[in-house]
Structures are given as structure tokens and as C-alpha cells.
Design a protein around this motif. Structure first.
Motif, short mmCIF file in Angstrom:
data_model
loop_
_atom_site.label_atom_id
_atom_site.label_comp_id
_atom_site.label_asym_id
_atom_site.label_seq_id
_atom_site.Cartn_x
_atom_site.Cartn_y
_atom_site.Cartn_z
N SER A 153 0.83 -1.20 0.00
CA SER A 153 0.00 0.00 0.00
C SER A 153 0.87 1.26 0.00
N SER A 154 1.99 1.21 0.74
CA SER A 154 2.90 2.36 0.77
C SER A 154 3.57 2.56 -0.59
N TRP A 155 3.99 1.44 -1.20
CA TRP A 155 4.66 1.51 -2.50
C TRP A 155 3.73 2.08 -3.57
N GLN A 156 2.51 1.56 -3.62
CA GLN A 156 1.57 2.01 -4.65
C GLN A 156 1.17 3.47 -4.44
N LEU A 157 1.18 3.92 -3.21
CA LEU A 157 0.82 5.30 -2.93
C LEU A 157 1.91 6.25 -3.41
N GLN A 158 3.18 5.88 -3.18
CA GLN A 158 4.29 6.75 -3.54
C GLN A 158 4.71 6.62 -4.99
N ARG A 159 4.50 5.42 -5.58
CA ARG A 159 4.90 5.19 -6.97
C ARG A 159 3.74 4.51 -7.72
N PRO A 160 2.68 5.25 -7.97
CA PRO A 160 1.48 4.65 -8.58
C PRO A 160 1.67 4.13 -9.99
N ASP A 161 2.76 4.57 -10.67
CA ASP A 161 2.97 4.16 -12.05
C ASP A 161 3.70 2.83 -12.17
N HIS A 162 4.16 2.26 -11.05
CA HIS A 162 4.89 1.00 -11.10
C HIS A 162 3.95 -0.17 -11.38
N SER A 163 4.49 -1.20 -12.02
CA SER A 163 3.70 -2.37 -12.36
C SER A 163 3.19 -3.08 -11.11
N THR A 164 1.90 -3.43 -11.11
CA THR A 164 1.32 -4.14 -9.97
C THR A 164 2.00 -5.49 -9.76
N VAL A 176 5.40 -4.96 -8.10
CA VAL A 176 5.20 -4.56 -6.70
C VAL A 176 4.85 -5.79 -5.86
N SER A 177 3.97 -6.63 -6.38
CA SER A 177 3.57 -7.84 -5.66
C SER A 177 4.76 -8.77 -5.46
N LEU A 178 5.59 -8.91 -6.48
CA LEU A 178 6.75 -9.79 -6.40
C LEU A 178 7.74 -9.29 -5.35
N ALA A 179 8.05 -8.00 -5.37
CA ALA A 179 9.03 -7.44 -4.44
C ALA A 179 8.52 -7.48 -3.00
#
Length: 350
Positions: A239-250, A253-256
């Protein structure tokens, strides 16, 4: 635990996770992204029960099959101290053990017990995913909890508690298969159990029905914290990652985030997992029992005979395994949910 255990649980962060603690600081671009994410998550949340179970089961099975060689190495190292002398243990290494498997058992032996692994992971992962979402829904019905939805600490506590309950539920329901999986994977040159059904019948006949639940106490002691840590770390990071970098691949993000949550979970609970494996092998193939004083007595026995390092025997192949294993299970589950959410509602068994 599985990492088993341990790796079989993935959840949707939901709108609340994306918005927690942001107030009015989100700019228009982030707000638009959050709206899109909420709509997407709402659609994915509408998939039926059968689809949820299917997505969880496939995720667990794919992950376990891809990492089976490292998983077997971990188990072999974990149980070495039960019937090996100190000199043998000091010579143990990943390369030496892998070479022994290839030379004495053949390359296919790296997947020994993989069939029962999949047979276990399908129901385990499915029950874990489904139970987590059900427990989360039940907890949200507690009076006063809804008013704390913007409280990050309260939200984290809910994730931790529901993740632990989901892990305990899944481990209890599928435990006999987990025990059989351990015994099949731990076999080396001598084949005592010839398959899943043969192992179940042999254990029941020689050790009684309770023999199918050896080590359950150690399993429940560790599987709750393991999956709870995995859940809470994953959802918080994502949730923190998607908030700060919304353009990154889902998917990325899930893998990392899934890999990092698996490392945290493995590090915290590995000694309990090692003890679980050893207790599952107590009395296997007619051998004498090694640990006769319960869970805590077994801990003391391992420390006295092998040192504190003995509690982390096999941690290296576990680390090698956990990154791809947890990453794959999280990524596969979310991909499956996205695919299944696109299926018309009439075809999605509700």
C-alpha cells in the motif's frame, strides 16, 4: 511454515490500505490512481468463493513446484541433526547435499514428494486465502472497529490477527498431508513410504491416527506468527509503494513485497519450523523417538547437542527458496484474481 506455510497467503490491500493516513496530502494524480485502484479492487473483490479458492490453490501449487528442489534441501538439512553425529553435520553443505541427491537418487529426486506437496498446497493455500478474507470481514463487524479504519496501528493489528487465524485454520485442516509430505521428502536411499496413500495407511497402522498429527503443537505455535507477519509486512509495503509510486507495475510490486515479507517471516520463525519438521519425523520408519519432553524440551535438546546454530540448520537454502517462492505465490494469486474478475458474473460461481 510452510512456508510453507508460510508462503501460501495473499490478500487484497483494499481502498482502506491505499488511503490510510494520507489526509488531504494526495495530489490530483494520486487521487485519480486511487479511484481507479478502488474500482479495480472492488471488481476483484466480487469474484465468487470458488474462484477465490481456485486462485489461492493455483498460486500455492505453482510456487511449490518451481521451488521444490530448494524446499527438499531445506528439509534434509533441518532433520539432519536427529540421527547424525557432529562430524557429519560439520561437513554438510548445499553443494555436497545436492551432489549426493543427483548421484545417489537422480535429478528427479529433487522433486521427491512434489505430488503430495501440491496435494497439500492446493487446499492449504485455498483455505488460507479464503479464511483470511472471511476473518477480516468478521473482525470489521466488531463495534467501534470501523471508526478506527484510518488508524494505521489498528489496521495493522487487524491484518496480523486475521493472518494468524487464517494460517492456524489452514494448517489444522490439512495437517496429515503436511506430515506425509515431510516424511516423503526426508527419505533418501531407503524408500519406506511408497506414496501418499501408502504413507497414510502405514502411519495410521503403526502409530495410530494420532500419529498423523505429530508435531501439530509446534506447527500451530509457529504458523500463526509466520503468516501473520507475512500478511502484515506485505500489505503495509504494497500500500505504501503504490501510494508513492502509482505508475509501477502491480506485478512487480507484488513480487518485491511478497519476497520481502517472506524473508521477514522466515527469519522470525525458522527455529519453530525446524522443530516442526523434526517432530513430524518422530518414530518414522520404526525409528526410536528422539524428543520425549515436548516442544520446549526439544528446543533445549537441540541447543544442548547442536548449539544455537542447530536451530537455524537449513536457513540458507530456505532464504534462496523464500524469495522466488513467496514472490511467485503473491504474483500468481493477484494475477489469477484479476483474470477471474474479468469473467462475467454469471460464470463466476458466487
Amino acid at each position: 511454515m510452510q512456508t510453507e506455510a508460510r508462503v501460501g497467503v495473499v490478500v487484497e490491500g483494499g481502498p482502506r490500505s491505499l488511503n490510510s493516513g494520507n489526509g488531504g496530502s494526495i495530489d490530483d494524480g494520486a487521487s485519480k490512481f486511487n479511484q481507479q485502484q478502488q474500482q479495480s479492487l472492488h471488481r476483484q473483490g466480487q469474484i465468487g468463493t470458488v474462484s477465490q479458492l481456485l486462485a489461492g490453490g493455483i498460486a500455492g501449487a505453482v510456487s511449490k513446484t518451481c521451488t521444490a528442489p530448494l524446499a527438499r534441501l531445506t528439509i534434509l538439512f533441518q532433520v539432519q541433526g536427529m540421527h547424525s553425529d557432529v562430524a557429519t553435520l560439520r561437513r554438510a553443505s548445499i553443494w555436497h547435499e545436492a551432489s549426493r541427491i543427483v548421484g545417489e537418487e537422480g535429478f528427479r529426486a529433487f522433486w521427491k514428494g512434489n505430488l503430495v506437496t501440491i496435494a497439500h498446497r492446493l487446499p492449504y493455500s485455498s483455505v488460507s486465502f479464503y479464511a483470511y478474507e472471511r476473518y477480516k470481514n468478521l473482525v470489521q463487524l466488531i463495534p467501534g472497529l470501523e471508526s478506527q479504519s484510518e488508524n494505521v496501528s489498528a489496521d495493522l493489528l487487524v491484518r496480523f490477527m486475521c493472518g494468524g487465524l487464517a494460517g492456524i485454520t489452514a494448517a489444522t485442516v490439512t495437517y496429515p498431508l503436511d506430515l506425509v509430505r515431510t516424511r516423503l521428502a526426508a527419505q533418501t536411499n531407503v524408500t519406506y513410504y511408497r506414496g501418499i496413500w501408502h504413507a497414510l495407511r502405514t502411519i495410521s497402522r503403526e502409530e495410530g491416527l494420532l500419529g498423523l498429527y505429530k508435531g501439530l503443537g509446534a506447527t500451530l505455535l509457529g504458523v500463526g506468527p509466520s503468516i501473520a507477519i507475512s500478511f502484515s509486512v506485505y500489505e503495509t509495503l504494497r500500500s505504501s509503494w503504490q501510494l508513492q509510486r502509482p505508475d509501477h507495475s502491480t506485478v512487480l510490486v507484488s513480487l518485491a513485497c511478497g519476497s520481502l515479507s517472506g524473508i521477514a517471516s522466515s527469519t522470525a520463525t525458522f527455529p519453530i519450523d525446524l522443530l516442526r519438521r523434526r517432530m513430524q519425523l518422530e518414530g518414522a520408519a520404526g525409528r526410536a523417538r528422539v524428543y520425549k519432553t515436548g516442544v520446549f524440551g526439544a528446543f533445549k535438546h537441540i541447543i544442548r547437542t547442536e548449539g544455537v546454530r542447530g536451530l537455524y540448520r537449513g536457513i540458507l537454502p530456505e532464504y534462496y527458496k523464500v524469495v522466488p517462492s513467496v514472490g511467485i505465490v503473491f504474483m500468481t494469486y493477484e494475477t489469477m484474481k484479476k483474470v477471474l474478475s474479468d469473467i462475467p458474473a454469471s460464470d463466476n460461481y458466487k
